[in-house]
Write a protein that holds these residues in place. Structure first.
Motif, short mmCIF file in Angstrom:
data_model
loop_
_atom_site.label_atom_id
_atom_site.label_comp_id
_atom_site.label_asym_id
_atom_site.label_seq_id
_atom_site.Cartn_x
_atom_site.Cartn_y
_atom_site.Cartn_z
N VAL A 1 0.80 -1.08 -0.08
CA VAL A 1 -0.12 0.08 -0.18
C VAL A 1 1.06 1.20 -0.17
CG1 VAL A 1 -1.92 -1.09 1.09
CG2 VAL A 1 -0.12 -0.17 2.47
N THR A 2 0.32 2.59 -0.12
CA THR A 2 1.10 3.62 -0.06
C THR A 2 1.63 3.69 1.44
OG1 THR A 2 -0.33 5.36 1.01
CG2 THR A 2 -0.59 4.76 -1.39
N THR A 3 2.48 4.78 1.57
CA THR A 3 3.24 4.87 2.96
C THR A 3 2.31 5.93 3.88
OG1 THR A 3 4.35 7.19 2.01
CG2 THR A 3 5.58 4.89 2.33
N GLY A 4 1.00 6.02 3.27
CA GLY A 4 0.16 6.91 3.89
C GLY A 4 -0.67 8.09 3.09
N LEU A 5 -1.94 7.81 2.69
CA LEU A 5 -2.63 8.89 1.89
C LEU A 5 -3.94 8.35 2.52
CD1 LEU A 5 -3.17 10.90 -0.27
CD2 LEU A 5 -3.25 9.10 -1.78
N VAL A 6 -4.37 9.54 3.60
CA VAL A 6 -5.58 9.39 4.27
C VAL A 6 -6.69 9.02 3.36
CG1 VAL A 6 -7.21 10.47 5.86
CG2 VAL A 6 -4.88 10.66 6.22
N PHE B 1 7.51 -1.16 -7.44
CA PHE B 1 7.35 -2.50 -8.37
C PHE B 1 8.36 -3.27 -8.09
CE2 PHE B 1 5.77 1.12 -11.00
CZ PHE B 1 4.46 0.65 -10.95
N THR B 2 9.53 -2.88 -7.32
CA THR B 2 10.51 -3.85 -7.05
C THR B 2 9.84 -4.86 -5.79
OG1 THR B 2 11.96 -2.00 -7.37
CG2 THR B 2 13.00 -4.20 -6.53
N MET C 1 0.34 -8.65 -3.81
CA MET C 1 -0.29 -7.91 -4.57
C MET C 1 0.09 -6.40 -4.04
SD MET C 1 -4.18 -8.27 -3.12
CE MET C 1 -4.81 -6.77 -3.82
N LEU C 2 -0.39 -5.68 -4.95
CA LEU C 2 -0.10 -4.06 -4.85
C LEU C 2 -1.54 -3.43 -4.78
CD1 LEU C 2 2.19 -2.04 -4.24
CD2 LEU C 2 2.18 -1.64 -6.73
N LEU D 1 -6.90 3.77 -11.78
CA LEU D 1 -5.79 3.15 -10.53
C LEU D 1 -6.50 1.84 -10.15
CD1 LEU D 1 -5.89 6.31 -8.32
CD2 LEU D 1 -4.36 5.70 -10.19
N GLY D 2 -5.74 0.91 -10.00
CA GLY D 2 -6.04 -0.65 -9.95
C GLY D 2 -5.17 -1.40 -9.12
N PRO D 3 -5.57 -2.41 -8.35
CA PRO D 3 -4.52 -3.39 -7.95
C PRO D 3 -3.79 -4.04 -9.12
CG PRO D 3 -6.76 -4.20 -7.56
CD PRO D 3 -6.84 -2.86 -8.22
N LEU D 4 -2.68 -4.64 -8.77
CA LEU D 4 -1.87 -5.34 -9.58
C LEU D 4 -1.21 -6.62 -9.09
CD1 LEU D 4 1.18 -3.42 -10.92
CD2 LEU D 4 -0.61 -2.39 -9.14
#
Lengths: 412, 338
Positions: free
Chosen positions: B38-43, B87-88, B97-98, B224-227
């Motif tokens: 996930v992101t490092t933090g986006l409310v 991506f790494t 999953m991302l 934007l979507g999961p991959l």
């Protein structure tokens, strides 16, 4: 009948490879080399297998394709349509710029702090000890971030300079200190080669002139030494040297038509003149004071390695303390200082890769950051980065070793 | 990894590209935990709350997959990734999953060898400026200093936008949203640009959100979507159809409130297939029959997730817009469950 005997001949046994000191080191090295080669082969086959499994390949074709992103500090011409290779070049030049600047200032900080740490003045001595211990024992990344954060928070934004009741004003109407960097008057040539905008040739001319002056003054000094050795009277070289330094460069400036562009508020930002970006300042300053603390310890060790008798002898000859330091102690201390200094210069160059923390566009940020990310060519980019740092480090250490050889004690 | 862990650990992250090409589903089941980037933090999208628990729109996708596969929506290990490390992390197998507002692009799908399983948010790149600058259009931004998250598609769009409008800007590359926020508020940059949803989410956390305005220009498409990693279709299917299940649930009127009731008896055959009371869809995926039911039960359907995390009732206040169901004139359209 033969009289020559070879007691070892024919009696070589396999166990001697381990038991005989003549062969043991060689055996161990061969074993180590085989293990190393096998490990590398294993890593490579693992990489190749995994890449194949993921359907990826190794290709450097991405270097030629347009980078697609912009960079905020470029020493050479660059826009978003330039190739990834050019973006890497921009990064390399930025790395070298900050490394050279930081090496110079770190040396100055280090020598001053190292000498003052041995001062007879209690307060100065303790202050310098405080500086060395504080900066040496906190990681440089933290210093970079601290300095950058303080700069952003404390310095005013360009907005503060705007309007009739602006809260900030420019220093002497020439310099603006903002949280985006320092804006200073920028020199340019009105009659330069390639028009008012000028080309790099103008600056190369300036550098060539200064280098020429340097060599001529050196010749003058050598001659003065020679005359002094022969006659015992040193000719006064000060005025000649000043003239050699200043006359040619002033004439060149007049020919090229030197002028200064003053930065002024335009739209969102200051425009015109010379901009030294905040990230560069933070990185440069942090690397300088951090490595300066290490160099200070090197300098202290070097000075303390010079026997006390040398200082006493110099004093007995009537030399003042500062001349004793610069003429007697420091030249001898240099022999101890230079080898560890090489390591510190290498450290500065490598630590400059922490630029990424403040958004300075060094090679790690361009090739190893954005390009890597936008193209996904992680292995290729990391290999190129390793190659770059390796080459730079080897160059620095070989140049410094030449200097070290020139300075070290010559025994005849 | 294919080979031993020891040597795998010795290689640098870049060399570790290409993890196990298949069997992620089995790995996740055996591990009993889903590693989700996930992101490092986006409310609103993904951020830990006051109790350190990850909450948000993207987080809900991770939890829905965990609920479907493992049967426990809390069995998720959240791995914060930056625009540069994501991506790494996925390629090397660090995460399964991302789900990190990542734009579906050609090169990421084809060249980087990832599979985008769908779109959970249709977005576009926008610009945020302080009101006091008096800017009303992105085309007035000539000479501005722009904060931009590095390694993102927005970075490339930004260059294209300014280039095609023949105006200049100065990029300030930053790593995380938190850094961008700090620099933007300190005035170190005039403009902050990222996906419009991200701007709205960031603005919602400001002390005075009213002092900042989003410019009308949306300069790019950002689906934007999961991959997941390319080459593991079974696992890709699981994530894809979990997302589709959430979307279909909203379309069919299945919500976390009524899912139990609907599972015990419904006369809509598609709902019955979705919830596993009819057909063998779960088995085909390699899961049990209740997989989609668990995902909807714990997370709610797409509409509920949207409303709870980023909808108009939340401080972030995003309208459904493009993200409405196709039946309401939006772009959300899940393939049928049959």
């Amino acid at each position: 009948m033969s009289t020559t005997t070879d007691p070892q001949g024919g009696s070589f046994r396999l166990s001697m490879l381990l038991n005989d000191t003549r062969y043991r080191s060689m055996t161990l090295q061969v074993i180590a080399a085989i293990i190393l080669a096998l490990s590398l082969a294993y890593l490579y086959s693992n990489l190749a297998a995994n890449l194949r499994a993921a359907g990826l390949n190794i290709s450097f074709a991405f270097l030629g394709t347009p980078a697609g992103y912009d960079i905020n500090q470029t020493l050479i011409e660059y826009d978003s349509q330039s190739s990834n290779l050019r973006a890497a070049m921009v990064g390399i030049l930025n790395t070298l710029l900050v490394a050279v600047l930081a090496c110079i200032t770190a040396t100055v900080f280090g020598v001053v702090a190292g000498v003052l740490r041995l001062s007879n003045n209690w307060l100065v001595r303790k202050l310098m000890a405080f500086y060395v211990e504080i900066f040496r024992n906190i990681p440089v990344l933290i210093w970079i971030v601290i300095i950058f954060t303080i700069m952003i928070a404390v310095m005013p934004g360009p907005r503060a300079f705007r309007g009739d009741n602006a809260t900030s004003s420019m220093l002497f109407d020439l310099f603006a200190f903002t949280n985006r960097g320092v804006y200073a008057p920028g020199p340019y040539f009105t009659r330069g080669i390639g028009g008012a905008d000028g080309s790099i040739i103008n600056w190369l001319l300036v550098i060539a002139t200064l280098v020429g002056s340097f060599f001529v003054t050196r010749k003058v000094t050598e001659r003065a030494n020679h005359v002094q050795a022969e006659t015992g009277v040193r000719p006064n070289t000060l005025w000649t040297n000043l003239a050699i330094w200043f006359v040619p460069i002033i004439i060149l400036m007049l020919i090229l038509g030197l002028a200064w562009e003053i930065p002024e508020l335009k739209g969102f930002n200051f425009a015109g003149g010379l901009k030294i970006g905040g990230p560069l300042i933070a990185l440069w300053f942090a690397l300088s004071i951090y490595t300066g603390a290490f160099i200070a310890e090197n300098v202290r060790a070097g000075i303390q390695a010079v026997s006390k008798g040398q200082t006493e002898a110099a004093s007995a000859l009537g030399l003042r303390p500062n001349r004793t330091m610069s003429l007697v102690v420091l030249p001898q201390a240099l022999r101890v200082i230079i080898p560890p200094l090489i390591s510190q210069y290498l450290n500065i160059t490598k630590n400059s890769s922490l630029a990424i923390a403040v958004g300075y566009a060094d090679i790690t940020a361009t090739l190893g950051g954005i390009t890597l990310n936008q193209t996904g060519r992680a292995i290729e980019c990391v290999l190129l980065l390793m190659l770059f740092y390796l080459v730079i480090s080897l160059i620095i250490s070989s140049v410094m070793n030449v200097y070290n050889n020139a300075m070290k004690l010559k025994e005849r | 990894m294919n080979k031993s862990v020891l040597f795998g650990a010795l290689t640098i992250a870049g060399l570790a590209a290409g993890a196990a090409a298949a069997g992620t589903l089995d790995d996740v089941k055996a591990r009993g935990k889903l590693n989700c980037g996930v992101t490092t933090g986006l409310v609103g999208f993904a951020a830990p709350d006051a109790n350190g628990e990850w909450k948000g729109f993207d987080v809900a996708v991770c939890r829905a997959v965990a609920a479907a596969v493992i049967g426990d929506a809390t069995a998720v290990e959240f791995v914060p990734t930056t625009g540069k490390t994501r991506f790494t992390a996925l390629a090397s197998g660090e995460i399964d999953m991302l789900a990190r507002n990542t734009t579906w692009t050609f090169s990421r799908d084809v060249d980087l060898k990832f599979d985008f399983v769908g779109v959970n948010y249709y977005d576009g790149q926008g610009f945020m400026v302080p009101k006091e600058l008096g800017v009303s259009s992105a085309k007035d931004l000539d000479g501005a200093t722009v904060c931009i998250q590095t390694g993102t598609t927005t970075e490339l769009n930004l260059a294209d936008f300014f280039r095609s409008n023949n105006i200049n800007y100065e990029p300030v590359p930053i790593e995380t949203n938190a850094e961008a926020q700090q620099q933007y508020l300190a005035g170190a940059c005039d403009v902050y640009t990222t996906d419009a949803s991200g701007l709205a989410a960031t603005r919602a956390t400001f002390e005075n959100p009213g002092d900042h305005t989003l410019l009308p220009e949306i300069v790019s498409k950002e689906p934007l979507g999961p991959l997941v990693r390319h080459g593991d279709s079974e696992w890709g299917d699981v994530v894809r159809w979990t997302l589709n299940a959430l979307i279909t649930a909203e379309e069919l009127g299945v919500s976390s409130a009524n899912v139990g009731e609907m599972a015990s008896g419904t006369n809509n055959p598609e709902v019955a297939r979705l919830l596993g009371t009819e057909g063998t869809l779960g088995e085909m995926l390699g899961l049990d029959a209740d997989w989609a039911k668990r995902a909807i039960e714990t997370q709610g359907n797409y509409g509920e997730i949207f409303a709870k995390n980023i909808g108009e009732e939340t401080p972030i206040g995003l309208a459904r817009g493009l993200n409405a169901q196709w039946t309401d004139g939006g772009l959300l359209y899940s393939p049928p469950f049959r």
